[in-house]
Design a protein around this motif. Structure first.
Motif, short mmCIF file in Angstrom:
data_model
loop_
_atom_site.label_atom_id
_atom_site.label_comp_id
_atom_site.label_asym_id
_atom_site.label_seq_id
_atom_site.Cartn_x
_atom_site.Cartn_y
_atom_site.Cartn_z
N ASN A 1 13.95 4.08 27.46
CA ASN A 1 14.21 2.74 28.00
C ASN A 1 12.98 1.85 27.99
N SER B 1 10.87 1.82 25.46
CA SER B 1 10.53 1.45 24.10
C SER B 1 11.32 0.25 23.62
N ALA B 2 12.37 -0.09 24.35
CA ALA B 2 13.26 -1.11 23.83
C ALA B 2 13.28 -2.35 24.70
N LYS C 1 18.98 -2.62 23.59
CA LYS C 1 19.41 -1.39 22.95
C LYS C 1 20.92 -1.21 23.03
N SER D 1 17.78 -0.12 18.55
CA SER D 1 16.83 -0.68 19.53
C SER D 1 16.11 -1.87 18.94
N LEU D 2 15.90 -2.88 19.77
CA LEU D 2 14.91 -3.90 19.46
C LEU D 2 13.67 -3.44 20.21
N THR D 3 12.69 -2.91 19.50
CA THR D 3 11.58 -2.24 20.18
C THR D 3 10.55 -3.24 20.67
N CYS E 1 13.63 1.89 10.34
CA CYS E 1 13.58 0.47 10.71
C CYS E 1 14.30 -0.40 9.68
N TYR F 1 20.26 -5.23 27.68
CA TYR F 1 18.97 -5.92 27.61
C TYR F 1 18.14 -5.45 28.79
#
Ligand code: UD2
Ligand code: MN
Length: 529
Positions: A400, A402-403, A406, A444-446, A457, A526
């Protein structure tokens, strides 16, 4: 030459020794194929046979069968390693090699490379554990090793898997240090002294060599995990190599011959004090066949007061293959996952939830009884998994954290979601109805502004409108993998300025940004910063 150097050294300091210098093999032919670790080119007339043999072991058995069992190899050590001196009284090691249906030539080359390139006074015995290979008729291995003094062959009356086989091999070992190798390795000059020396200095240190690559297709010997790379794991419970964080690099003076602390080990190649291994509980003997035991042992070493290290001066090659060539008695995926769940349940405390979140079906796996392992953890007064993440795997990325966002990435107008569809790298990103389920839709949007699924990616190198999105390894450098997104809005690619559009076909495409419903994307979740 080396002998005379050693004699000289001992007249100055009788308590020291230099690295053992192997001599050229008897009958050495510099023109033979594969010498000096070079690629083997299969001649046209042998291609059909070599293709057929490839299937047996997942590597080019033809090449292995046609090279010398004593072939020479390049020396890939940093140059400072070459002049190191070690105590004369280094402890001896027993080498344990387990195998199931291994090609005879790779197994024997592993054995000979150890005998040829280790100081004889340091090798106590080599224990081969045959994990119930199918032997038809004639038994060439037994006959061959009858002439090799230090080599013992143990045969399992039933298939045990590599984990219990290693325990069986270990139980026959009598030297103070036990060194494990896979059955398709080749050790290189100077491999042994640094491993034994480090365990001798500190019996609760477990050491791995740098693992070089023996190419599965050509048997070329080349550098692999070198210097600034260490072992970690991901939340799929898979072992991974990762760049060493700068803090640890600094401690090591930006890579020299000093050991590197590693959060995990690849699994196959390590040296350990024999009694210490017993004290920390060997392996979990209820793990079957293959997988998971490397992380279990890694977590246990660190959490229970030991250290796991990689020795840059010790280089051992291993044939990495893309397929597991042997059969699992039960379902392979289930066997590996069961081993991983046992690891998570015993060692990972609350962090096991991240593993289950990634693969919810793992919650339902019958993982058997773990009481003994939990008791072991208590008896050894092992630290928590949080301690391990805070002090050892300090660069871990929690799912959680890292993003920024997600989950499924939905285009509300079409109710279509982005999906990698399990496609291989270099393929295009796809779409599927959002009603579908599957981890290939969890994106994920990292924090690095990548759109990522696992370590893959979304990359845009075609900056024309209508260009597709390619699945590539994440490089964490921005570039063609940098995306901007505002909650429930567009997904804009920075370098091309284009926006992700649902398109009209089976794949999404890049288009000039416009306020149109086909360019609106929403993530399931988000995370506010
Ligand atoms: C890596 C490790 C391997 C092990 C595995 C996870 C390296 C270089 N290799 O996979 O040692 O930790 O991850 O479990 O780090 N074998 C048996 N019985 C079996 C299956 C395998 O004896 O039922 C032998 C096999 O012949 C080989 C060894 O176990 O010598 C490791 O198996 P592998 O080479 O297929 O595993 P690898 O290198 O993909
Ligand atoms: Mn292997």
């Amino acid at each position: 030459m080396a002998d005379s150097n050693n004699t000289l050294l001992q007249s100055i300091n009788p308590n020291k020794r230099l690295i053992f210098q192997p001599t050229l093999p008897h009958n050495f032919n510099p023109n033979a194929i594969g010498e000096n670790g070079e690629s083997v080119i299969v001649p046209d007339k042998a291609k059909a046979e070599s293709d057929k043999l490839f299937k047996n072991h997942g590597f080019n058995q033809w090449a292995s069968d046609h090279m010398s069992l004593h072939r020479t190899l390049p020396d890939l050590r940093p140059s400072l390693c070459k002049s190191q001196v070690f105590p004369k009284d280094l402890p001896q090691t027993s080498v344990v090699i387990v195998f199931h249906n291994e090609a005879l030539s790779t197994l024997l080359r592993t054995v000979h490379s150890v005998l040829d390139r280790s100081a004889p006074d340091l090798i106590h015995q080599i224990i081969l554990v045959d994990d119930f290979s199918s032997i038809k008729g004639h038994d060439p291995l037994k006959k061959y090793i009858a002439d090799l003094k230090k080599v013992i062959l143990v045969r399992n009356p039933k298939r045990e898997g590599l984990i219990r086989s290693r325990i069986i091999g270990y139980s026959r070992a009598t030297a103070p240090i036990v060194t494990f190798l896979d059955a398709h390795c080749e050790v290189t000059i100077g491999w042994l002294e640094p491993l034994l020396d480090r365990v001798h200095q500190n019996r609760s240190v477990v050491v791995c060599p740098e693992i070089d690559v023996i190419d599965d297709k050509t048997f070329q010997y080349r550098a692999g995990s070198s210097g600034d790379i260490r072992g970690v794991f991901n939340w799929d419970m898979k072992f991974r190599w990762r760049l060493t964080p700068s803090q640890e690099q600094k401690r090591r003076n930006n890579y020299n011959v000093l050991f590197a602390r590693s959060p995990t080990m690849a699994g196959g190649l390590f040296a350990i004090d024999r009694q210490y291994f017993q004290e920390i509980g060997l392996y979990d003997s209820q793990m079957d066949i293959w997988g998971g035991e490397n992380l279990e042992l890694s977590f246990r070493i660190w959490q229970c007061g030991g250290q796991l290290e990689i020795m840059p001066c010790s280089h051992v090659g291993h044939v990495f293959r893309n397929v597991i060539p042997y059969k699992f008695p039960k379902d392979a995926g289930l066997t590996i996952n069961k081993n991983s769940v046992r690891t998570a349940e015993v060692w990972m405390d609350g962090y096991k939830e991240f593993v289950y979140q990634r693969q919810p079906y793992m919650r339902n796996i019958h993982f058997g009884n773990i009481t003994e392992r939990l008791e072991l953890r208590k008896k050894l007064q092992c630290k928590s998994f949080k301690w391990y993440l805070d002090h050892v795997f300090t660069d871990v990325i929690l799912p959680n954290e890292s993003a920024i966002a997600k989950g499924k990435v939905r285009n509300p107008e079409s109710e279509m979601c982005l999906n990698t569809l399990g496609r291989p790298k270099h393929a295009f990103l796809g779409l599927s109805p959002c009603a579908h389920e599957g981890k290939t839709m969890i994106i994920s949007l990292t924090v690095l502004n990548e759109l990522a699924m696992d370590e893959v990616c979304f990359d845009v190198s075609d900056h024309q409108s209508g260009g597709k999105i390619t699945l590539l390894d994440c490089h964490s450098m921005g570039g063609n993998q940098f995306w901007s997104h505002k909650k429930n809005g567009k997904l804009q690619h920075r370098d091309s300025g284009l926006c992700l559009d649902r398109g009209t076909g089976i794949n999404p495409v890049m288009q000039p940004c416009k306020d149109v419903p086909s360019q609106i994307w929403t993530f399931d979740n988000y995370y506010p910063n």
